[in-house]
Design a protein around this motif. Structure first.
Motif, PDB file in Angstrom:
ATOM      1  N   LEU A 197      -5.812  -1.470  -6.754  1.00  0.00           N
ATOM      2  CA  LEU A 197      -5.030  -1.015  -7.465  1.00  0.00           C
ATOM      3  C   LEU A 197      -4.239  -2.061  -8.317  1.00  0.00           C
ATOM      4  N   THR A 238       0.155   1.753  -4.500  1.00  0.00           N
ATOM      5  CA  THR A 238       0.513   2.348  -5.981  1.00  0.00           C
ATOM      6  C   THR A 238       1.834   1.645  -6.275  1.00  0.00           C
ATOM      7  N   THR A 275      -2.268   4.084   0.483  1.00  0.00           N
ATOM      8  CA  THR A 275      -2.293   4.279  -1.022  1.00  0.00           C
ATOM      9  C   THR A 275      -0.927   4.495  -1.551  1.00  0.00           C
ATOM     10  N   ALA A 296       3.979   9.399  -5.978  1.00  0.00           N
ATOM     11  CA  ALA A 296       4.125   8.773  -4.598  1.00  0.00           C
ATOM     12  C   ALA A 296       5.085   8.753  -3.905  1.00  0.00           C
TER      13      ALA A 296
END
Length: 443
Positions: free
Chosen positions: A23, A106, A102, A148
């Motif tokens: 990412l 993020t 994740t 998120a």
């Protein structure tokens, strides 16, 4: 070989830093490409100044650095709590939690994105005509971050708690059992249905450790090329010594190249992994129950919860049956030893919970359910272990009334007794209470 590469890639991709690095790289690419995209028309002729973009990026940079640091500290604290209150094996499963990875990735990616654009803005790489588009992209990144954050807040509600850890371990165990059901015998054939050649040469392990992965496709490829068959003597989760035989191949002589290819298809590591080792998830659940029954924690209700989950997982897992068209027809594999799995999971709980009436009752009810399983190895093991649990209870339960209750639900007692008249003898025999059999005179 391809199967083993995919397995290795999955193991690598489960690490937190891998997802964060991906990412972050994507964020750098977006930041670098944004100034090169033609300027977008804004509704109503609105314009955005470089100062406004710089202020937005500053907010994003400062906030994401703080949020990332805070989230990492929460994650570490939660994992340490799971390690202390559940089991270190559960801690390793939590480290592979995709949602946590994740969300944190993020936050790191958003920080890298804002930092990279700030650098480009300061060196005047971004022109005034590029600012509106970059501003819109930055707003999109903020929206993505807000989503998120909301997911992270919801996830934090149970992160590190014993209940959430049990849920996570059960979910992983169920997935592994389903994978084994979808590919019985690992996609190979049942070794019980064939005659193993007496003088077939063996191929051996190259190191000490646990069997983590068996690439039956690679084994089948080697066997097919040489017009032979491979008979594995080990399965996922087994401990193997260096130089110990992994299996046999139906050849007159085994050359070094073939032996190396066969041994390379079996991955050996320092730890058990639940991907192919379907029993590992069940064992981790059992370890959580044993920790709950320790004197320092003294939480029998958690153990009862785990007992129910173990019984459900084992009862709903069907008997292993060879596929009509196995993907590796030249490889023969032993079935899962689910009797041993029972011995490694429910029996330690019965041992550690021998002084808790409610735990003994729950264990016996679980055994009663599993004695009805279609797999004879499961039903027979449940019957034998029911008698062992009665022996544990005999040594730990203090009141005769409680022993009445436990013996009443034990399948070992019910299967031994053929009538109400000989029920007393069957219970006394199952409990092995020759020394104090008068205590059970009124059963």
């Amino acid at each position: 070989m391809i199967t083993q590469i995919l397995w290795s890639f999955r193991q690598f991709a489960r690490r937190l830093w891998v997802r964060a690095a991906l990412l972050s790289a994507l964020a750098v690419v977006v930041a670098g490409v944004a100034p090169l995209v033609p300027v977008l028309p804004l509704p109503g002729g609105l314009s955005v100044s470089a100062e406004a973009l710089d202020a937005l990026l500053s907010i994003l940079t400062n906030s994401m650095l703080t949020v990332t640091t805070f989230s990492l500290s929460i994650m570490v604290s939660a994992h340490l709590a799971a390690d202390a209150n559940a089991t270190p094996r559960a801690h390793r499963l939590l480290q592979e939690d995709s949602r946590t990875q994740t969300v944190i990735a993020t936050f790191i990616g958003a920080f890298i994105y804002a930092l990279a654009l700030t650098v480009l803005l300061n060196i005047e790489f971004i022109n005034a005509r590029d600012v509106p588009f970059i501003y819109i992209v930055s707003v999109g990144v903020i929206i993505f971050v807000v989503i998120a954050v909301l997911r992270w807040v919801a996830h934090l509600a149970g992160l590190g708690s014993v209940e959430a850890t049990i849920d996570r371990v059960e979910e992983r165990a169920r997935a592994c059992l389903k994978a084994r059901s979808d590919a019985p015998f690992l996609g190979a054939r049942d070794i019980r249905k064939t005659a193993i050649p007496q003088h077939a040469p063996a191929f051996h392990a190259e190191r000490f450790g646990f069997i983590q992965n068996i690439d039956v496709s690679a084994l089948d490829h080697v066997a097919r090329d040489r017009g032979a068959a491979v008979y594995l003597s080990v399965g996922p989760g087994d401990w193997i010594d260096e130089g110990a035989p992994l299996g046999l191949i139906d050849l007159d002589t085994l050359d070094q190249a073939t032996a190396t290819a066969l041994s390379a298809a079996v991955v050996i590591g320092d730890r058990r992994t639940p991907d192919e080792d379907a029993n590992q998830g069940l064992i981790v659940l059992s370890e959580i129950a044993m920790r709950a029954l320790s004197p320092g924690i003294n939480d029998p209700r958690t153990a009862i919860d785990v007992i129910g989950r173990l019984a459900k997982l084992m009862a709903t897992h069907p008997q292993e049956a060879e596929m009509e068209e196995p993907s590796a027809p030249h490889v023969f594999v032993h079935p899962m030893d689910r009797g041993t799995a029972l011995l490694a999971t429910l029996d330690p709980i019965a041992r550690d919970g021998r002084t808790f009436v409610e735990v003994q009752l729950s264990v016996q009810r679980a055994y009663a359910t599993l004695t009805k399983h279609r797999d004879a190895s499961v039903s027979d093991a449940a019957m034998a272990l029911s008698a062992r649990a009665l022996s544990y209870a005999r040594d730990g339960i203090l009141m005769i009334e409680d022993m009445h209750r436990i013996a009443a639900v034990a399948p070992a007692r019910h299967m031994a007794a053929t009538s109400a008249g000989d029920a007393k003898e069957s219970v006394v025999e199952a409990l092995g209470e020759e020394r104090n059999s008068s205590h059970f005179a009124d059963i």
